[in-house]
Scaffold this motif. Sequence first.
Motif, PDB file in Angstrom:
ATOM      1  N   VAL A  22      31.344   4.277  -5.230  1.00  0.00           N
ATOM      2  CA  VAL A  22      30.854   3.083  -5.915  1.00  0.00           C
ATOM      3  C   VAL A  22      31.123   3.351  -7.382  1.00  0.00           C
ATOM      4  N   ASN A  23      32.057   2.583  -7.945  1.00  0.00           N
ATOM      5  CA  ASN A  23      32.509   2.909  -9.296  1.00  0.00           C
ATOM      6  C   ASN A  23      31.877   1.996 -10.345  1.00  0.00           C
ATOM      7  N   SER A  24      31.384   2.637 -11.418  1.00  0.00           N
ATOM      8  CA  SER A  24      30.688   1.888 -12.474  1.00  0.00           C
ATOM      9  C   SER A  24      31.488   1.795 -13.769  1.00  0.00           C
ATOM     10  N   ASP A  25      32.791   2.019 -13.708  1.00  0.00           N
ATOM     11  CA  ASP A  25      33.594   1.892 -14.922  1.00  0.00           C
ATOM     12  C   ASP A  25      33.612   0.441 -15.393  1.00  0.00           C
ATOM     13  N   SER A  26      33.937   0.282 -16.700  1.00  0.00           N
ATOM     14  CA  SER A  26      33.782  -1.035 -17.292  1.00  0.00           C
ATOM     15  C   SER A  26      34.914  -1.998 -16.921  1.00  0.00           C
ATOM     16  N   ASP A  27      36.022  -1.470 -16.479  1.00  0.00           N
ATOM     17  CA  ASP A  27      37.197  -2.312 -16.301  1.00  0.00           C
ATOM     18  C   ASP A  27      37.932  -1.918 -15.013  1.00  0.00           C
ATOM     19  N   ARG A  28      38.330  -2.929 -14.229  1.00  0.00           N
ATOM     20  CA  ARG A  28      39.044  -2.618 -12.985  1.00  0.00           C
ATOM     21  C   ARG A  28      40.344  -1.861 -13.252  1.00  0.00           C
ATOM     22  N   THR A  29      41.024  -2.234 -14.355  1.00  0.00           N
ATOM     23  CA  THR A  29      42.312  -1.600 -14.619  1.00  0.00           C
ATOM     24  C   THR A  29      42.127  -0.119 -14.942  1.00  0.00           C
ATOM     25  N   SER A  44      36.950   2.763  -3.245  1.00  0.00           N
ATOM     26  CA  SER A  44      35.745   2.589  -4.046  1.00  0.00           C
ATOM     27  C   SER A  44      35.436   1.111  -4.182  1.00  0.00           C
ATOM     28  N   TRP A  45      34.153   0.803  -4.131  1.00  0.00           N
ATOM     29  CA  TRP A  45      33.738  -0.531  -4.542  1.00  0.00           C
ATOM     30  C   TRP A  45      33.726  -0.537  -6.054  1.00  0.00           C
ATOM     31  N   TRP A  46      34.184  -1.631  -6.631  1.00  0.00           N
ATOM     32  CA  TRP A  46      34.101  -1.776  -8.081  1.00  0.00           C
ATOM     33  C   TRP A  46      32.811  -2.528  -8.366  1.00  0.00           C
ATOM     34  N   ASP A  47      31.885  -1.875  -9.077  1.00  0.00           N
ATOM     35  CA  ASP A  47      30.514  -2.397  -9.165  1.00  0.00           C
ATOM     36  C   ASP A  47      30.302  -3.319 -10.359  1.00  0.00           C
ATOM     37  N   GLY A  48      31.284  -4.157 -10.621  1.00  0.00           N
ATOM     38  CA  GLY A  48      31.078  -5.195 -11.639  1.00  0.00           C
ATOM     39  C   GLY A  48      31.202  -4.748 -13.080  1.00  0.00           C
ATOM     40  N   GLY A  49      31.675  -3.528 -13.290  1.00  0.00           N
ATOM     41  CA  GLY A  49      31.987  -3.114 -14.660  1.00  0.00           C
ATOM     42  C   GLY A  49      30.818  -2.625 -15.486  1.00  0.00           C
ATOM     43  N   SER A  50      29.773  -2.133 -14.830  1.00  0.00           N
ATOM     44  CA  SER A  50      28.635  -1.641 -15.600  1.00  0.00           C
ATOM     45  C   SER A  50      27.822  -0.652 -14.775  1.00  0.00           C
ATOM     46  N   THR A  51      27.118   0.243 -15.487  1.00  0.00           N
ATOM     47  CA  THR A  51      26.234   1.158 -14.770  1.00  0.00           C
ATOM     48  C   THR A  51      25.015   0.410 -14.225  1.00  0.00           C
ATOM     49  N   GLU A  52      24.883  -0.856 -14.639  1.00  0.00           N
ATOM     50  CA  GLU A  52      23.801  -1.671 -14.092  1.00  0.00           C
ATOM     51  C   GLU A  52      24.366  -2.722 -13.122  1.00  0.00           C
ATOM     52  N   GLY A  53      25.455  -2.381 -12.438  1.00  0.00           N
ATOM     53  CA  GLY A  53      26.052  -3.274 -11.450  1.00  0.00           C
ATOM     54  C   GLY A  53      25.131  -3.461 -10.257  1.00  0.00           C
ATOM     55  N   PRO A  54      25.465  -4.457  -9.379  1.00  0.00           N
ATOM     56  CA  PRO A  54      24.544  -4.791  -8.289  1.00  0.00           C
ATOM     57  C   PRO A  54      24.296  -3.638  -7.296  1.00  0.00           C
ATOM     58  N   ILE A  55      25.346  -2.866  -6.989  1.00  0.00           N
ATOM     59  CA  ILE A  55      25.154  -1.806  -5.978  1.00  0.00           C
ATOM     60  C   ILE A  55      24.333  -0.663  -6.573  1.00  0.00           C
ATOM     61  N   ALA A  56      24.744  -0.188  -7.761  1.00  0.00           N
ATOM     62  CA  ALA A  56      24.008   0.920  -8.393  1.00  0.00           C
ATOM     63  C   ALA A  56      22.561   0.513  -8.672  1.00  0.00           C
ATOM     64  N   THR A  57      22.333  -0.765  -8.989  1.00  0.00           N
ATOM     65  CA  THR A  57      20.964  -1.220  -9.241  1.00  0.00           C
ATOM     66  C   THR A  57      20.144  -1.192  -7.953  1.00  0.00           C
ATOM     67  N   GLN A  58      20.726  -1.724  -6.863  1.00  0.00           N
ATOM     68  CA  GLN A  58      19.980  -1.724  -5.599  1.00  0.00           C
ATOM     69  C   GLN A  58      19.641  -0.295  -5.156  1.00  0.00           C
ATOM     70  N   TRP A  59      20.597   0.605  -5.370  1.00  0.00           N
ATOM     71  CA  TRP A  59      20.403   1.989  -4.936  1.00  0.00           C
ATOM     72  C   TRP A  59      19.664   2.816  -5.997  1.00  0.00           C
ATOM     73  N   ASN A  60      19.220   2.169  -7.062  1.00  0.00           N
ATOM     74  CA  ASN A  60      18.419   2.818  -8.105  1.00  0.00           C
ATOM     75  C   ASN A  60      19.097   4.058  -8.696  1.00  0.00           C
ATOM     76  N   VAL A  61      20.411   3.940  -8.895  1.00  0.00           N
ATOM     77  CA  VAL A  61      21.149   5.096  -9.414  1.00  0.00           C
ATOM     78  C   VAL A  61      21.019   5.130 -10.941  1.00  0.00           C
ATOM     79  N   SER A  62      20.606   6.278 -11.458  1.00  0.00           N
ATOM     80  CA  SER A  62      20.490   6.400 -12.915  1.00  0.00           C
ATOM     81  C   SER A  62      21.206   7.633 -13.439  1.00  0.00           C
ATOM     82  N   ALA A  63      21.878   8.379 -12.543  1.00  0.00           N
ATOM     83  CA  ALA A  63      22.656   9.539 -12.979  1.00  0.00           C
ATOM     84  C   ALA A  63      23.964   9.546 -12.194  1.00  0.00           C
ATOM     85  N   TRP A  64      25.033   9.880 -12.871  1.00  0.00           N
ATOM     86  CA  TRP A  64      26.342   9.884 -12.224  1.00  0.00           C
ATOM     87  C   TRP A  64      26.963  11.263 -12.313  1.00  0.00           C
TER      88      TRP A  64
END
Lengths: 107, 284
Positions: A22-29, A44-64
Amino acid sequence: MYPHERSLVKRLAGEPFALLGVNSDSDRTVLKSVQEREQITWRSWWDGGSTEGPIATQWNVSAWPTVYVLDAAGVIRHKGLRGEGLDAAVDHLLKELRPRKPFKTIP
Amino acid sequence: MIHLTIGGLFLLGTAASATEAQQTPAEALQTIKRDWQNSQGTFHKDYEKAKTDKDREKLYEAQARERRSCVRRGLELAREHPEGAAAFEALEWIITGGVGYCPETWQALDLVRRKYVSDPRLGKICWHARIYRLSYAATESLLRTVLEKNSHRNVQGIACLTLARVLQSYSQMGKLLRDSTKAKLYAEHYPPDLIQTLQTREPSKLLKEAETLYERTIQHYGDLKEPDAKHTLGRKAQAALFEMHHLQVGQRAPEIDGEDPDGRRFKLSDYRGKVVVLDFWGHW
């Protein structure tokens, strides 16, 4: 992290195993160029370009990186493993999947 | 070359503090920040030129010295002019990572605990307090005092959510500390009084209080936000409760349904029947 993941994926090719990101990078490219450069063959799922993307938010991820290990039934079996511990856990779960040898019956 | 630069950094530090006496506190703080930035610029340039590990090690040592010097100057400013805006700004700069961390950072946290628990500007510092939970033994006490004494709702909300996270982390740490080999190892790396306290506290009670604090965050502070955050405190507390109740070992993982960078949709359940390592990652 990448070399270890590459070797895990290579070693377990052909086994019922998948590494998924589940990738939290800011840009797909950016993600695509990293995947190419680092020979990341797993999806990898692209999680919308932020560490606060929908997947990381649901899974309560705060460390990478954060790593979960799921068994073949989709049950969470481990959280936060890395390196050798991760390898051993995956091997153990794959072993669980193999059919057990039937017990010898005493005539 | 390397030696010259280290000498240069040292001179920069002393020359700047000599002129600070004639400056207003706000100007003095700007000077400290600028000195730190300049030294960082020099550090990066020299680091690229460094040839051996020994050179690099020396540069790191010089950087650490410069950091401590800047933090000490910031602390001095905050102590000498406690009433002005610059004092608080200096402490915030030190604590929220403007200069990186060093042992003097704890003194900044002590100062906040003694003088600024009721301050309306405290949100950002409370938010960062989580970083110090295992290195600064009074983190919990700081957050509890702020939650009790600070009358500003946005500060209370951040203190409440952060305290919940800290207690949840202490509960996990407490479980690890039951293993005496691990406890010994942790005692070498973290404040011994913190480790001792965590060994005597019941992890399930800590977790229960964390849960109550997450619920309190949702109920009373749900609409507020942490500095620079996208989601509200309520959404974050909800996510923490979701993890507590649904993302534990032995529970079925929730579905993930999304797209890869090429826009192709796939789901976690597509991989049922396989052992899956799920890796949350980023290239930064």
